[in-house]
Design a protein around this motif. Structure first.
Motif, short mmCIF file in Angstrom:
data_model
loop_
_atom_site.label_atom_id
_atom_site.label_comp_id
_atom_site.label_asym_id
_atom_site.label_seq_id
_atom_site.Cartn_x
_atom_site.Cartn_y
_atom_site.Cartn_z
N ASP A 113 0.86 -1.24 -0.18
CA ASP A 113 0.03 0.08 0.08
C ASP A 113 0.85 1.16 0.11
OD1 ASP A 113 -2.42 -1.35 -0.10
OD2 ASP A 113 -2.64 -1.35 2.34
N VAL A 114 1.93 1.14 0.74
CA VAL A 114 2.79 2.40 0.81
C VAL A 114 3.33 2.51 -0.61
CG1 VAL A 114 4.76 3.35 1.89
CG2 VAL A 114 3.17 2.21 3.37
N ASN A 115 3.92 1.54 -1.20
CA ASN A 115 4.41 1.64 -2.46
C ASN A 115 3.51 2.07 -3.47
OD1 ASN A 115 7.31 0.63 -2.91
ND2 ASN A 115 6.90 -1.45 -2.63
N GLU A 116 2.28 1.76 -3.21
CA GLU A 116 1.37 2.39 -4.06
C GLU A 116 1.23 3.76 -3.97
OE1 GLU A 116 -1.32 2.51 -7.22
OE2 GLU A 116 -0.22 0.96 -6.75
N LEU A 117 1.00 4.41 -2.51
CA LEU A 117 1.06 5.39 -2.57
C LEU A 117 2.23 6.52 -2.96
CD1 LEU A 117 -0.07 5.51 1.13
CD2 LEU A 117 -1.67 6.40 -0.82
N ILE A 118 3.40 5.83 -3.20
CA ILE A 118 4.65 6.40 -3.67
C ILE A 118 4.70 6.50 -4.96
CG2 ILE A 118 6.99 6.12 -4.20
CD1 ILE A 118 7.38 4.96 -1.40
N LYS A 119 3.83 5.47 -5.63
CA LYS A 119 3.65 5.52 -7.27
C LYS A 119 2.76 6.72 -7.53
CE LYS A 119 2.28 2.41 -11.01
NZ LYS A 119 1.61 1.06 -11.22
N ARG A 120 1.65 6.99 -6.77
CA ARG A 120 0.53 8.02 -6.86
C ARG A 120 1.26 9.37 -6.91
NH1 ARG A 120 -4.61 5.89 -3.66
NH2 ARG A 120 -4.93 3.99 -4.22
N SER A 121 2.28 9.35 -5.89
CA SER A 121 2.79 10.73 -5.91
C SER A 121 3.62 11.07 -6.98
CB SER A 121 3.64 10.63 -4.58
OG SER A 121 2.59 10.46 -3.49
N LYS A 122 4.25 9.98 -7.78
CA LYS A 122 5.16 10.30 -8.86
C LYS A 122 6.72 10.40 -8.18
CE LYS A 122 1.44 10.91 -12.18
NZ LYS A 122 1.09 12.03 -13.43
N LEU A 123 6.91 10.11 -7.35
CA LEU A 123 8.16 10.25 -6.65
C LEU A 123 9.39 9.20 -6.89
CD1 LEU A 123 7.11 11.57 -3.01
CD2 LEU A 123 7.74 13.10 -5.07
N LYS A 124 10.46 9.72 -7.22
CA LYS A 124 11.61 8.66 -7.65
C LYS A 124 12.10 8.25 -6.27
CE LYS A 124 12.35 10.43 -12.50
NZ LYS A 124 13.20 10.90 -13.25
N THR A 178 12.32 -0.01 4.23
CA THR A 178 11.71 -0.72 5.47
C THR A 178 10.32 0.10 6.12
OG1 THR A 178 13.12 0.51 6.88
CG2 THR A 178 13.90 -1.28 6.17
N ILE A 179 9.82 -0.58 6.67
CA ILE A 179 8.49 0.10 7.63
C ILE A 179 8.63 -0.48 8.93
CG2 ILE A 179 6.06 0.37 7.70
CD1 ILE A 179 5.74 0.06 4.70
N ARG A 197 6.34 15.98 0.82
CA ARG A 197 5.41 16.52 1.86
C ARG A 197 3.63 16.19 1.51
NH1 ARG A 197 7.07 22.75 1.07
NH2 ARG A 197 7.55 22.03 -0.98
N GLY A 198 3.63 15.91 0.25
CA GLY A 198 2.41 15.40 -0.15
C GLY A 198 2.35 13.93 0.28
N LEU A 199 3.29 13.14 -0.07
CA LEU A 199 3.18 11.99 0.43
C LEU A 199 3.16 11.54 1.97
CD1 LEU A 199 3.73 8.79 -0.17
CD2 LEU A 199 6.13 9.18 0.17
N LEU A 200 3.65 12.53 2.66
CA LEU A 200 3.66 12.44 4.21
C LEU A 200 2.35 12.72 4.62
CD1 LEU A 200 5.67 12.36 6.48
CD2 LEU A 200 5.73 14.55 6.52
N ARG A 201 1.46 13.54 4.00
CA ARG A 201 -0.04 13.59 4.22
C ARG A 201 -0.76 12.41 3.71
NH1 ARG A 201 1.07 18.85 2.17
NH2 ARG A 201 0.61 18.35 0.14
N ASP A 202 -0.37 11.63 2.92
CA ASP A 202 -1.02 10.27 2.37
C ASP A 202 -0.97 9.40 3.77
OD1 ASP A 202 -2.27 11.65 0.25
OD2 ASP A 202 -0.74 11.23 -1.10
N LEU A 203 0.33 9.33 3.88
CA LEU A 203 0.81 8.29 4.84
C LEU A 203 0.22 8.39 6.10
CD1 LEU A 203 4.70 8.10 3.99
CD2 LEU A 203 2.85 6.11 3.54
N ALA A 204 0.03 9.80 6.77
CA ALA A 204 -0.37 10.22 8.00
C ALA A 204 -1.93 9.59 8.07
CB ALA A 204 -0.49 11.55 8.08
N SER A 205 -2.48 9.98 6.76
CA SER A 205 -3.94 9.59 6.71
C SER A 205 -4.28 7.90 6.76
CB SER A 205 -4.65 10.13 5.37
OG SER A 205 -4.64 11.65 5.35
N TYR A 206 -3.27 7.40 6.15
CA TYR A 206 -3.16 5.68 5.94
C TYR A 206 -2.81 5.34 7.24
CZ TYR A 206 -2.15 1.04 4.75
OH TYR A 206 -1.87 -0.35 4.44
#
Length: 266
Positions: free
Chosen positions: A87-98, A103-104, A126-135
């Motif tokens: 799920d975290v990998n999917e959030l990274i993919k959506r954020s289009k971050l390289k 680890t988690i 920063r955008g990914l951080l908000r998504d992760l906090a919600s998750y």
């Protein structure tokens, strides 16, 4: 003097010193408190005394010997981390971050989640951080790590055939340099001085004192020296055979002198 043992965090693989007044059994598990939560860790060395000024300023605090409940919580945290990985990998993919997720990890008290990643440069997450906090619905710590730290996480076997030092007993990475590669007679371009992480081997630091002491008796490579056969340029030295290869003026073939011959002539 301070009595300490080395401990290895069960989740992150981080190695650190732990001050202890009573003996802790080798390979036993303990609960320790860092500045960021409590963690389950394994004792990986026997107690020994070290001068206080050689220790980090802030050491983890011993809380208790690990209980069955601590292992149960740690296993539950590990399972949740594994479940969240895709799920975290999917959030990274959506954020289009390289960036590449490594680890988690959750501490025992679950007051935050630590997420490590690698990337070629700086990442604006920063955008990914908000998504992760919600998750996760808890405090997020995103940490970019380098190739050394990544090797520490994954582990493996070094060229020596033994488990990587960084993943077994090293706490902080020792300083290493190109000068150490040259001093120890390794080729810079061959890559023999590099570890699995692609950077200079940590173990270069272990033997540097020996090489520096041994080389103090030898002239430098490239130096002009006087020999029993005349003046010449030092082409190479062999500290183990205790020999010096010299190119004499006017000679076609280099001459090898023993260290004893060089010292006696000097």
């Amino acid at each position: 003097m301070t009595q300490v043992v080395k401990i290895k965090d069960r989740e992150t693989g981080q190695v650190s010193y732990l001050e202890t007044e009573s003996a802790l059994a080798l390979e036993s598990f303990v609960v320790v408190k860092h500045k960021k939560g409590t963690h389950l860790a394994q004792v990986i060395t026997s107690p020994k005394e070290i001068e206080a000024n050689r220790l980090p300023s802030k050491l983890p605090t011993f809380v208790r010997q690990a209980s069955k409940r601590d292992f149960q919580i740690a296993d539950e945290n590990r399972q949740q981390a594994a479940d969240a990985f895709s799920d975290v990998n999917e959030l990274i993919k959506r954020s289009k971050l390289k960036m590449n997720l490594v680890t988690i990890a959750f501490p025992l008290d679950r007051d935050h989640v630590l997420i490590t990643f690698t990337a070629d440069g700086r990442v604006d997450f920063r955008g990914l951080l908000r998504d992760l906090a919600s998750y996760f619905r808890m405090r997020i710590e995103l940490r970019q790590i380098n190739s050394r730290e990544e090797s520490k996480v994954y582990g493996g076997l070094g060229p020596c055939g033994r488990a990587l030092c960084c993943s077994t007993f090293l706490g902080e990475f020792p300083p290493v340099s190109i000068k150490m590669v040259k001093n120890q007679g390794l080729s810079i371009t061959s890559g023999k001085g590099n570890g699995l992480c692609g950077r200079l081997k940590c173990c270069l630091n272990y033997e540097e004192a020996f090489y520096e002491e041994a080389m103090a008796d030898f002239p430098d490579v490239g130096e002009l020296i006087d020999t029993q056969d005349g003046q010449g340029e030092v082409l190479a030295i062999d500290i183990f055979a205790k020999t010096i290869k010299v190119s004499l003026k006017g000679a076609v073939v280099p001459v090898i002198y023993t260290l004893e011959e060089f010292q006696s002539h000097g």
